[in-house]
Design a protein around this motif. Structure first.
Motif, PDB file in Angstrom:
ATOM      1  N   SER A 155     -37.698   5.617 -20.172  1.00 35.05           N
ATOM      2  CA  SER A 155     -36.483   5.791 -19.383  1.00 35.05           C
ATOM      3  C   SER A 155     -36.010   7.243 -19.439  1.00 35.05           C
ATOM      4  CB  SER A 155     -35.386   4.854 -19.903  1.00 35.05           C
ATOM      5  OG  SER A 155     -34.296   4.821 -19.022  1.00 35.05           O
ATOM      6  N   TYR A 156     -36.022   7.818 -20.628  1.00 35.43           N
ATOM      7  CA  TYR A 156     -35.633   9.213 -20.762  1.00 35.43           C
ATOM      8  C   TYR A 156     -36.636  10.129 -20.072  1.00 35.43           C
ATOM      9  CZ  TYR A 156     -34.072  13.626 -22.622  1.00 35.43           C
ATOM     10  OH  TYR A 156     -33.604  14.913 -22.707  1.00 35.43           O
ATOM     11  N   ARG A 157     -37.906   9.807 -20.217  1.00 35.16           N
ATOM     12  CA  ARG A 157     -38.967  10.625 -19.623  1.00 35.16           C
ATOM     13  C   ARG A 157     -38.843  10.671 -18.095  1.00 35.16           C
ATOM     14  NH1 ARG A 157     -42.269  14.647 -21.550  1.00 35.16           N
ATOM     15  NH2 ARG A 157     -44.303  14.624 -20.528  1.00 35.16           N
ATOM     16  N   GLU A 158     -38.402   9.582 -17.496  1.00 34.58           N
ATOM     17  CA  GLU A 158     -38.228   9.546 -16.042  1.00 34.58           C
ATOM     18  C   GLU A 158     -37.147  10.531 -15.608  1.00 34.58           C
ATOM     19  OE1 GLU A 158     -37.411   5.459 -15.388  1.00 34.58           O
ATOM     20  OE2 GLU A 158     -39.510   4.827 -15.624  1.00 34.58           O
ATOM     21  N   PHE A 159     -36.052  10.587 -16.377  1.00 31.91           N
ATOM     22  CA  PHE A 159     -35.021  11.584 -16.070  1.00 31.91           C
ATOM     23  C   PHE A 159     -35.580  12.989 -16.223  1.00 31.91           C
ATOM     24  CE2 PHE A 159     -32.279  14.683 -18.166  1.00 31.91           C
ATOM     25  CZ  PHE A 159     -31.416  14.964 -17.125  1.00 31.91           C
ATOM     26  N   GLN A 160     -36.304  13.226 -17.301  1.00 33.87           N
ATOM     27  CA  GLN A 160     -36.857  14.550 -17.569  1.00 33.87           C
ATOM     28  C   GLN A 160     -37.826  14.971 -16.455  1.00 33.87           C
ATOM     29  OE1 GLN A 160     -37.915  15.533 -21.733  1.00 33.87           O
ATOM     30  NE2 GLN A 160     -39.897  16.202 -20.932  1.00 33.87           N
TER      31      GLN A 160
ATOM     32  N   THR B 195     -28.439  10.395 -12.286  1.00 37.26           N
ATOM     33  CA  THR B 195     -29.616   9.826 -12.946  1.00 37.26           C
ATOM     34  C   THR B 195     -29.431   9.825 -14.453  1.00 37.26           C
ATOM     35  OG1 THR B 195     -31.061  10.608 -11.168  1.00 37.26           O
ATOM     36  CG2 THR B 195     -32.110  10.026 -13.248  1.00 37.26           C
ATOM     37  N   ALA B 196     -28.914  10.921 -14.986  1.00 41.13           N
ATOM     38  CA  ALA B 196     -28.666  11.001 -16.429  1.00 41.13           C
ATOM     39  C   ALA B 196     -27.697   9.905 -16.863  1.00 41.13           C
ATOM     40  CB  ALA B 196     -28.104  12.371 -16.781  1.00 41.13           C
ATOM     41  N   LYS B 197     -26.683   9.662 -16.048  1.00 47.49           N
ATOM     42  CA  LYS B 197     -25.708   8.618 -16.388  1.00 47.49           C
ATOM     43  C   LYS B 197     -26.352   7.239 -16.352  1.00 47.49           C
ATOM     44  CE  LYS B 197     -21.097   6.923 -15.216  1.00 47.49           C
ATOM     45  NZ  LYS B 197     -19.917   7.093 -14.321  1.00 47.49           N
ATOM     46  N   ARG B 198     -27.194   6.960 -15.340  1.00 47.43           N
ATOM     47  CA  ARG B 198     -27.871   5.663 -15.248  1.00 47.43           C
ATOM     48  C   ARG B 198     -28.804   5.441 -16.440  1.00 47.43           C
ATOM     49  NH1 ARG B 198     -28.636   7.079  -9.769  1.00 47.43           N
ATOM     50  NH2 ARG B 198     -30.836   7.568 -10.207  1.00 47.43           N
ATOM     51  N   LYS B 199     -29.545   6.477 -16.796  1.00 50.01           N
ATOM     52  CA  LYS B 199     -30.465   6.352 -17.928  1.00 50.01           C
ATOM     53  C   LYS B 199     -29.700   6.183 -19.239  1.00 50.01           C
ATOM     54  CE  LYS B 199     -34.130   6.696 -15.416  1.00 50.01           C
ATOM     55  NZ  LYS B 199     -34.964   5.486 -15.174  1.00 50.01           N
TER      56      LYS B 199
ATOM     57  N   GLU C 171     -25.705  15.333 -18.257  1.00 50.11           N
ATOM     58  CA  GLU C 171     -24.838  14.875 -17.167  1.00 50.11           C
ATOM     59  C   GLU C 171     -23.649  15.819 -17.006  1.00 50.11           C
ATOM     60  OE1 GLU C 171     -21.695  11.316 -16.050  1.00 50.11           O
ATOM     61  OE2 GLU C 171     -22.942  11.121 -17.851  1.00 50.11           O
ATOM     62  N   GLU C 172     -23.030  16.179 -18.125  1.00 47.29           N
ATOM     63  CA  GLU C 172     -21.874  17.067 -18.076  1.00 47.29           C
ATOM     64  C   GLU C 172     -22.269  18.460 -17.583  1.00 47.29           C
ATOM     65  OE1 GLU C 172     -19.987  17.040 -21.889  1.00 47.29           O
ATOM     66  OE2 GLU C 172     -19.596  14.888 -21.848  1.00 47.29           O
ATOM     67  N   SER C 173     -23.432  18.927 -18.007  1.00 44.23           N
ATOM     68  CA  SER C 173     -23.899  20.248 -17.600  1.00 44.23           C
ATOM     69  C   SER C 173     -24.150  20.313 -16.097  1.00 44.23           C
ATOM     70  CB  SER C 173     -25.185  20.595 -18.360  1.00 44.23           C
ATOM     71  OG  SER C 173     -25.752  21.792 -17.892  1.00 44.23           O
ATOM     72  N   PHE C 174     -24.911  19.358 -15.569  1.00 44.62           N
ATOM     73  CA  PHE C 174     -25.235  19.369 -14.143  1.00 44.62           C
ATOM     74  C   PHE C 174     -23.986  19.142 -13.287  1.00 44.62           C
ATOM     75  CE2 PHE C 174     -29.648  17.969 -15.589  1.00 44.62           C
ATOM     76  CZ  PHE C 174     -30.150  19.260 -15.512  1.00 44.62           C
TER      77      PHE C 174
END
Length: 306
Positions: free
Chosen positions: A74-79, A107-111, A142-145
């Motif tokens: 799941s994390y890898r998909e965001f990355q 996406t970061a929030k969903r993951k 998420e906060e950064s983007f």
């Protein structure tokens, strides 16, 4: 003159003696049974309690596999989405970087929500820590983007990427991401130690590791060392620690390290990463050549075609 006992008197006497013998026997049997029961009761009271169900073992292969599918992937998909966005920005000057950043934040929030709902048993603390660090990383990304999205179209793609890399939320998120990866690979080492007594589950990478010592390490330990190195470099990469470990072995076996008079793992790793010589999936390209007999957990990224 003595009086003889008649037949009925004799039978009565014999019956009385028989009943007396039975009564005495029953008495002593009752005493024995009572004593045995008392001793058993005391023994049971003094015995340590035994759990009705056996305590689960830490770092089982099934835990590593479950973590791979529910957290790591799941994390890898965001990355991967973040890598794809960077490539698009650099190749297409007209790309809408602002919209892309907003989508990355979503996406970061969903993951984050998906990984947050995964149960990881605290009996395996490195796995639990990895989950926690991945969650922190996603929240910070998420906060950064979100914070940088509004100005992402105002300058060149490279300028935006430089601004992202300097953002404090992003830098902290990056550190948590690499630490999570490090914890996950440390969990694999713990698993290896549980199935192979020759593997040290608490192996710590030395400050400088000679090529000679590196070459004699079990593969799973080499991968852990590579993971530690990547964590120190503070850079997200599309390749994984086992890809780096395999590339280092290939570099050494080809004679390049000797030809260049390189004496340590550290120097080889720095050369290969700085020249972008490591590719994603490289481990599986050389697995049968170098690691046919090495024992690894049965995780998809250790198998060709996965």
């Amino acid at each position: 003159m003595e009086k003889r006992l008649n037949r009925s008197d004799l039978m009565f006497s014999l019956a009385f003696l028989f009943l007396l013998i039975i009564a005495i026997g029953a008495f002593f049997y009752g005493v024995k049974v009572g004593t045995d029961r008392t001793e058993a009761k005391h023994a049971s009271a003094n015995a340590p309690e035994v759990s009705a169900t056996a305590e689960p073992s830490a770092y089982q292969q099934q835990d590593l596999v479950s973590f791979y599918h529910t957290v790591f992937l799941s994390y890898r998909e965001f990355q991967n989405d973040w890598f794809a966005a960077q490539n698009k920005w650099l190749s297409d000057p007209a790309a809408d970087r602002s919209a892309s950043m907003k989508e990355l934040a979503k996406t970061a929030k969903r993951k984050y929500e998906a990984i947050k709902g995964v149960y990881v048993a605290p009996i395996s603390p490195e796995l639990k820590n990895a989950q926690t660090d991945y969650l922190k990383s996603l929240k910070l990304f998420e906060e950064s983007f979100s914070a940088l999205a509004s100005t992402a179209n105002e300058s060149s793609a490279q300028s935006v990427l430089d601004k992202v890399s300097r953002n404090s939320f992003y830098k902290e998120g990056l550190n948590h991401s690499l630490n999570a990866q490090k914890e996950y690979y440390a969990s694999m080492l713990k698993w290896a130690a549980s199935v192979n007594m020759d593997v040290k589950g608490d192996y710590t990478s030395p400050e400088v590791l000679s090529i000679g010592k590196w070459s004699h390490l079990p593969l799973i330990v080499k991968i852990k060392v590579a993971s530690d190195f990547m964590s120190e470099q503070a850079a997200l990469t599309d390749y994984l620690p086992h890809d780096l470990a395999a590339k280092i072995d290939q570099f050494i076996s080809s004679g390049q390290a000797n030809k260049r008079k390189i004496k340590s793992f550290n120097a080889v790793a720095e050369l290969l990463t700085s020249t972008e010589a490591v590719g994603s999936g490289y481990f599986n390209e050389v697995k049968t050549r170098f690691y046919e007999d090495e024992q690894l957990p049965q995780l998809p990224f250790f198998s060709p075609g996965k």
